[in-house]
Design a protein around this motif. Structure first.
Motif, PDB file in Angstrom:
ATOM      1  N   PHE A  27     -20.572  18.099-126.228  1.00 10.10           N
ATOM      2  CA  PHE A  27     -20.124  17.111-125.726  1.00 10.10           C
ATOM      3  C   PHE A  27     -20.835  15.745-125.600  1.00 10.10           C
ATOM      4  CE2 PHE A  27     -18.472  14.384-121.189  1.00 10.10           C
ATOM      5  CZ  PHE A  27     -17.592  13.618-122.238  1.00 10.10           C
ATOM      6  N   ARG A  31     -22.472  12.257-126.694  1.00  9.85           N
ATOM      7  CA  ARG A  31     -21.730  10.741-125.824  1.00  9.85           C
ATOM      8  C   ARG A  31     -23.375  10.080-126.312  1.00  9.85           C
ATOM      9  NH1 ARG A  31     -21.226   8.335-121.019  1.00  9.85           N
ATOM     10  NH2 ARG A  31     -21.608   6.243-121.341  1.00  9.85           N
ATOM     11  N   ILE A  34     -23.588   8.584-129.633  1.00 10.54           N
ATOM     12  CA  ILE A  34     -22.416   6.763-129.350  1.00 10.54           C
ATOM     13  C   ILE A  34     -23.296   5.686-128.987  1.00 10.54           C
ATOM     14  CG2 ILE A  34     -20.493   5.980-128.544  1.00 10.54           C
ATOM     15  CD1 ILE A  34     -19.077   8.736-128.819  1.00 10.54           C
ATOM     16  N   TYR A  38     -24.418   2.870-130.676  1.00  9.13           N
ATOM     17  CA  TYR A  38     -24.301   1.218-129.918  1.00  9.13           C
ATOM     18  C   TYR A  38     -25.287   0.142-129.771  1.00  9.13           C
ATOM     19  CZ  TYR A  38     -21.718  -1.199-126.397  1.00  9.13           C
ATOM     20  OH  TYR A  38     -21.057  -1.906-124.976  1.00  9.13           O
ATOM     21  N   GLN A  41     -26.279  -1.017-132.493  1.00 10.51           N
ATOM     22  CA  GLN A  41     -25.656  -2.227-133.107  1.00 10.51           C
ATOM     23  C   GLN A  41     -26.223  -3.430-132.649  1.00 10.51           C
ATOM     24  OE1 GLN A  41     -22.421   0.622-133.506  1.00 10.51           O
ATOM     25  NE2 GLN A  41     -21.682  -0.317-135.145  1.00 10.51           N
ATOM     26  N   LEU A  42     -26.326  -3.448-130.689  1.00  7.46           N
ATOM     27  CA  LEU A  42     -25.749  -3.998-129.897  1.00  7.46           C
ATOM     28  C   LEU A  42     -27.098  -5.529-130.380  1.00  7.46           C
ATOM     29  CD1 LEU A  42     -24.770  -2.974-127.070  1.00  7.46           C
ATOM     30  CD2 LEU A  42     -23.501  -4.613-128.168  1.00  7.46           C
ATOM     31  N   LEU A  65     -28.430  -9.959-124.333  1.00 10.40           N
ATOM     32  CA  LEU A  65     -27.418  -8.334-125.182  1.00 10.40           C
ATOM     33  C   LEU A  65     -28.335  -7.445-124.973  1.00 10.40           C
ATOM     34  CD1 LEU A  65     -25.053  -7.574-125.711  1.00 10.40           C
ATOM     35  CD2 LEU A  65     -25.142  -8.882-128.125  1.00 10.40           C
ATOM     36  N   PHE A 219     -23.926  12.858-115.355  1.00 16.65           N
ATOM     37  CA  PHE A 219     -22.925  12.003-116.672  1.00 16.65           C
ATOM     38  C   PHE A 219     -22.740  10.906-115.615  1.00 16.65           C
ATOM     39  CE2 PHE A 219     -19.468  10.993-119.211  1.00 16.65           C
ATOM     40  CZ  PHE A 219     -20.536  11.177-120.160  1.00 16.65           C
ATOM     41  N   MET A 227     -26.230  -0.159-113.588  1.00 17.00           N
ATOM     42  CA  MET A 227     -25.373  -0.431-113.814  1.00 17.00           C
ATOM     43  C   MET A 227     -25.795  -2.286-112.672  1.00 17.00           C
ATOM     44  SD  MET A 227     -21.777   0.640-112.351  1.00 17.00           S
ATOM     45  CE  MET A 227     -20.965  -0.257-113.281  1.00 17.00           C
ATOM     46  N   LEU A 234     -26.517  -9.691-117.065  1.00 17.33           N
ATOM     47  CA  LEU A 234     -25.011 -10.313-117.009  1.00 17.33           C
ATOM     48  C   LEU A 234     -25.035 -11.709-116.196  1.00 17.33           C
ATOM     49  CD1 LEU A 234     -22.500  -7.940-116.705  1.00 17.33           C
ATOM     50  CD2 LEU A 234     -22.970  -8.818-118.785  1.00 17.33           C
TER      51      LEU A 234
ATOM     52  N   ARG B  31     -20.162  -8.524-131.970  1.00 15.93           N
ATOM     53  CA  ARG B  31     -19.628  -7.436-130.985  1.00 15.93           C
ATOM     54  C   ARG B  31     -17.889  -7.294-130.433  1.00 15.93           C
ATOM     55  NH1 ARG B  31     -21.494  -8.186-125.002  1.00 15.93           N
ATOM     56  NH2 ARG B  31     -20.332  -5.614-124.729  1.00 15.93           N
ATOM     57  N   ILE B  34     -18.652  -4.197-133.035  1.00 10.74           N
ATOM     58  CA  ILE B  34     -18.897  -2.675-131.871  1.00 10.74           C
ATOM     59  C   ILE B  34     -18.399  -2.381-130.400  1.00 10.74           C
ATOM     60  CG2 ILE B  34     -21.533  -2.300-131.310  1.00 10.74           C
ATOM     61  CD1 ILE B  34     -22.609  -4.792-132.581  1.00 10.74           C
ATOM     62  N   GLU B  35     -17.966  -3.234-130.205  1.00 13.83           N
ATOM     63  CA  GLU B  35     -17.384  -2.797-128.686  1.00 13.83           C
ATOM     64  C   GLU B  35     -15.924  -1.509-128.733  1.00 13.83           C
ATOM     65  OE1 GLU B  35     -17.860  -2.378-125.603  1.00 13.83           O
ATOM     66  OE2 GLU B  35     -19.278  -4.073-126.068  1.00 13.83           O
ATOM     67  N   TYR B  38     -17.062   1.535-130.464  1.00 14.71           N
ATOM     68  CA  TYR B  38     -17.900   2.308-128.844  1.00 14.71           C
ATOM     69  C   TYR B  38     -17.006   3.509-128.972  1.00 14.71           C
ATOM     70  CZ  TYR B  38     -20.254   2.448-124.518  1.00 14.71           C
ATOM     71  OH  TYR B  38     -21.082   2.862-123.294  1.00 14.71           O
ATOM     72  N   LEU B  42     -16.197   7.042-128.042  1.00 16.92           N
ATOM     73  CA  LEU B  42     -15.807   7.519-126.750  1.00 16.92           C
ATOM     74  C   LEU B  42     -14.403   7.852-126.009  1.00 16.92           C
ATOM     75  CD1 LEU B  42     -17.871   4.258-124.626  1.00 16.92           C
ATOM     76  CD2 LEU B  42     -18.354   6.997-125.427  1.00 16.92           C
ATOM     77  N   LEU B  65     -13.920   9.131-118.935  1.00 13.73           N
ATOM     78  CA  LEU B  65     -14.062   8.573-119.950  1.00 13.73           C
ATOM     79  C   LEU B  65     -13.425   7.691-121.026  1.00 13.73           C
ATOM     80  CD1 LEU B  65     -17.601   8.290-121.410  1.00 13.73           C
ATOM     81  CD2 LEU B  65     -17.465  10.493-122.591  1.00 13.73           C
ATOM     82  N   PHE B  68     -13.656   4.916-119.017  1.00 14.29           N
ATOM     83  CA  PHE B  68     -14.621   3.918-119.782  1.00 14.29           C
ATOM     84  C   PHE B  68     -13.810   3.210-121.036  1.00 14.29           C
ATOM     85  CE2 PHE B  68     -18.183   3.367-121.650  1.00 14.29           C
ATOM     86  CZ  PHE B  68     -19.171   2.643-120.719  1.00 14.29           C
ATOM     87  N   ARG B  72     -13.747  -0.899-122.671  1.00 11.02           N
ATOM     88  CA  ARG B  72     -14.345  -1.112-123.571  1.00 11.02           C
ATOM     89  C   ARG B  72     -13.434  -1.991-124.369  1.00 11.02           C
ATOM     90  NH1 ARG B  72     -18.432  -2.326-121.318  1.00 11.02           N
ATOM     91  NH2 ARG B  72     -19.475  -3.906-123.025  1.00 11.02           N
ATOM     92  N   GLU B 223     -17.669  -8.871-119.238  1.00 13.07           N
ATOM     93  CA  GLU B 223     -18.116  -8.490-118.942  1.00 13.07           C
ATOM     94  C   GLU B 223     -18.309  -8.192-117.402  1.00 13.07           C
ATOM     95  OE1 GLU B 223     -20.020  -5.884-121.617  1.00 13.07           O
ATOM     96  OE2 GLU B 223     -20.309  -4.560-120.524  1.00 13.07           O
ATOM     97  N   MET B 227     -16.433  -4.762-114.621  1.00 14.45           N
ATOM     98  CA  MET B 227     -17.771  -3.453-114.186  1.00 14.45           C
ATOM     99  C   MET B 227     -16.618  -2.847-113.341  1.00 14.45           C
ATOM    100  SD  MET B 227     -21.074  -5.533-114.006  1.00 14.45           S
ATOM    101  CE  MET B 227     -22.408  -4.253-114.678  1.00 14.45           C
ATOM    102  N   ILE B 230     -14.687  -0.302-114.522  1.00 10.35           N
ATOM    103  CA  ILE B 230     -16.119   1.016-115.000  1.00 10.35           C
ATOM    104  C   ILE B 230     -16.474   1.374-113.651  1.00 10.35           C
ATOM    105  CG2 ILE B 230     -17.982   0.801-115.517  1.00 10.35           C
ATOM    106  CD1 ILE B 230     -17.550  -0.583-118.357  1.00 10.35           C
TER     107      ILE B 230
END
Lengths: 341, 341
Positions: A27, A31, A34, A38, A41-42, A65, A219, A227, A234, B31, B34-35, B38, B42, B65, B68, B72, B223, B227, B230
């Motif tokens: 699992f 992740r 993924i 991700y 791609q970003l 980004l 995890f 964060m 951000l 974007r 992609i999100e 993603y 997930l 998850l 989460f 996204r 974003e 937060m 998340i």
């Protein structure tokens, strides 16, 4: 097989535990893949620069980004090393340990069964010998009652009976000692060996559970760690957006295009009638004086300024107009006083 | 084309602005895709339940998850509606507005050029007429000096000259007024119309820049908004990990498998020698009393408890062993006092 049939529940459970561990590792591996995809791609390759802050801000957003994507990579990396690698290592060790414990169990089980076989055999022998002794005794007693039997016969039979009962006595003692041995073995098996093995297995399984528990904790921890940095990304994006100033970009545009040339002035009056007036200066022709002498209403007479532009072949007004129009329109300056009309 | 040649810089810049807007929209669209991908990757379909907290915790981590992933999706959705849709709408409107402003510019340019053509024509006409008037005047003056000329000829020539100079006078006035008109038009063009149009274009371009700026801001804002939620998902994962209790799972396992059956007791001694002893109770056989009378050393005599298990066909010890072994090994209880040996 015996072991399996009663150790089976434990065997199944400990296997289930290892499977759960591998299931979780799988699992988390997924992740990480993924997250890697991700992040990939970003991220964007850097873009060309520009003088306009509205474009610089865009570049900054893209850059932030990319940093954000970098943090997703960090997450993927930590998940892989701190969970997948760790737990896989533990799982390998546990598999080995588990194997040993169950081997030990089977060995103990086998020993008890052997002891039980010995008991059974010695018991059967004792039973047989007793029957033989009983028979021999009856024969001796019959002869003893038999008036026709000779003393020798009777003595012989009694000896036979004594021999048989002595043999029975011996196998009785043998059976008794095997019984004692089996009861000791059985008690040892149930009260010492098995408890030890199963306690080892329990300890092992609980150790595995704790390792798994830690894996669960990491995890979310991995996510928590990035964060603050993601928060900074951000902030950077927000700052980039705030940095955009539309007036500033207008000014940049003006600086890029302005030439400072003047706008063309009025076009001059060209008086082709002077020759006439000169030659007929003193004639009595009915031509109204003051109108043909070239001194026209000043409103009709402009200055020569800008004329060279206005009458240049290329694009007529074009040359005079383009340069200052920028200056004019982008700073909102009307470029000097209105002509007097 | 004239317009293009001098309005060109502006036309290019305003187009560049719209392109930047679309470039940003494309960037945000990517974007969101992609999100979405993603988030899709997930999320997991719910798993089967289990009595073991180490598995429940895993399910909880997966569930968190999924939440989460849900966030996204929210990000993707907001990026799409609040940036892509909004800015695309603005871009469409701006394209229209831009077109109108440039049309207006071309019209004004056209008018000025027409006014300039009129001026040129009237000037040429005035020039021609002046030359005619001059010729006629010279003819008249020659006849006036000519002694042989008749009065009628002279008068006719003077009338002719007057007519010509009158015509020149008229086209002079016409030229003068066209000159006046052109200078007025040119001044209007340079000092009023163009400034207005370019100021409108500047206002429009700055409006576009502000819209783009807002779009940049929303990118990080979207974003930021998720937060906290998340964060809650991460708390949930952490709580799930903390909830794992290895002792608890051991207890669950015991409850699942324990039967409460007793461990088998000692196997009894079966005395096959009693018949012998009974029959020879008073005989003088040398069988040691107290050893063949069945009253053996109590160490050899166990209770019957568990015997039915021990000797049952199926798997011998199995039935007696499995049930309590669980209870024993998983609670570490030795299942009662050791037998006295």
């Amino acid at each position: 097989m015996d072991w399996g049939s009663w150790g089976g529940g434990l065997e199944r459970h400990t296997q289930w535990g290892l499977d759960l561990m591998e299931k979780y590792v799988k699992f988390v591996k997924e992740r990480t893949e993924i997250e890697q995809a991700y992040a990939k791609q970003l991220s964007h390759s850097p873009l060309a620069l520009s003088l306009f802050c509205q474009y610089q801000a865009f570049l900054q957003v893209v850059k932030e980004l990319n940093d954000f994507a970098g943090q997703r990579e960090v997450v993927a990396e930590n998940l892989m090393t701190r969970i997948c690698v760790e737990l896989s290592k533990h799982a390998q060790e546990l598999k080995q340990e588990r194997k040993l414990h169950f081997q030990e169990g089977r060995r103990a089980q086998q020993q008890l069964e052997n002891s039980f076989k010995q008991l059974e055999n010695s018991k059967r022998k004792f039973e047989r010998d007793c029957r033989e002794a009983e028979k021999a005794m009856l024969v001796a007693e019959k002869l003893d009652q038999d008036l026709n039997a000779t003393k020798a016969d009777v003595e012989k039979a009694k000896q036979q009976a004594n021999l048989r009962s002595h043999m029975a006595e011996e196998s009785k003692n043998e059976y008794a000692s095997f019984l004692q041995k089996f009861n000791r073995d059985q008690s040892q098996f149930y009260f010492l060996e098995m408890p030890q093995i199963f306690n080892k297995l329990q300890e092992m399984d609980e150790r595995r559970t704790v390792q798994l528990k830690e894996g669960y904790g990491i995890f979310s921890e991995t996510e928590r760690q990035v964060m603050p940095i993601i928060g900074k990304c951000l902030d950077g994006m927000k700052a980039a957006a705030d940095s955009v100033n539309e007036k500033n970009d207008s000014q940049v545009l003006i600086e890029l295009h302005k030439s400072g040339f003047e706008r063309p002035g009025d076009v001059d009056f060209e008086d082709f009638s002077q020759p006439i007036n000169r030659t007929s200066s003193d004639s009595s022709l009915g031509t109204p004086r003051g109108t043909l002498d070239g001194r026209l209403d000043p409103r009709l007479l402009g200055k020569n300024k800008g004329k060279r532009w206005l009458f240049s072949k290329k694009n007529k007004v074009e040359l005079a107009v383009r340069p200052w129009l920028w200056l004019l329109c982008w700073v909102g300056d009307t470029g000097g006083p209105e002509p007097n009309r």
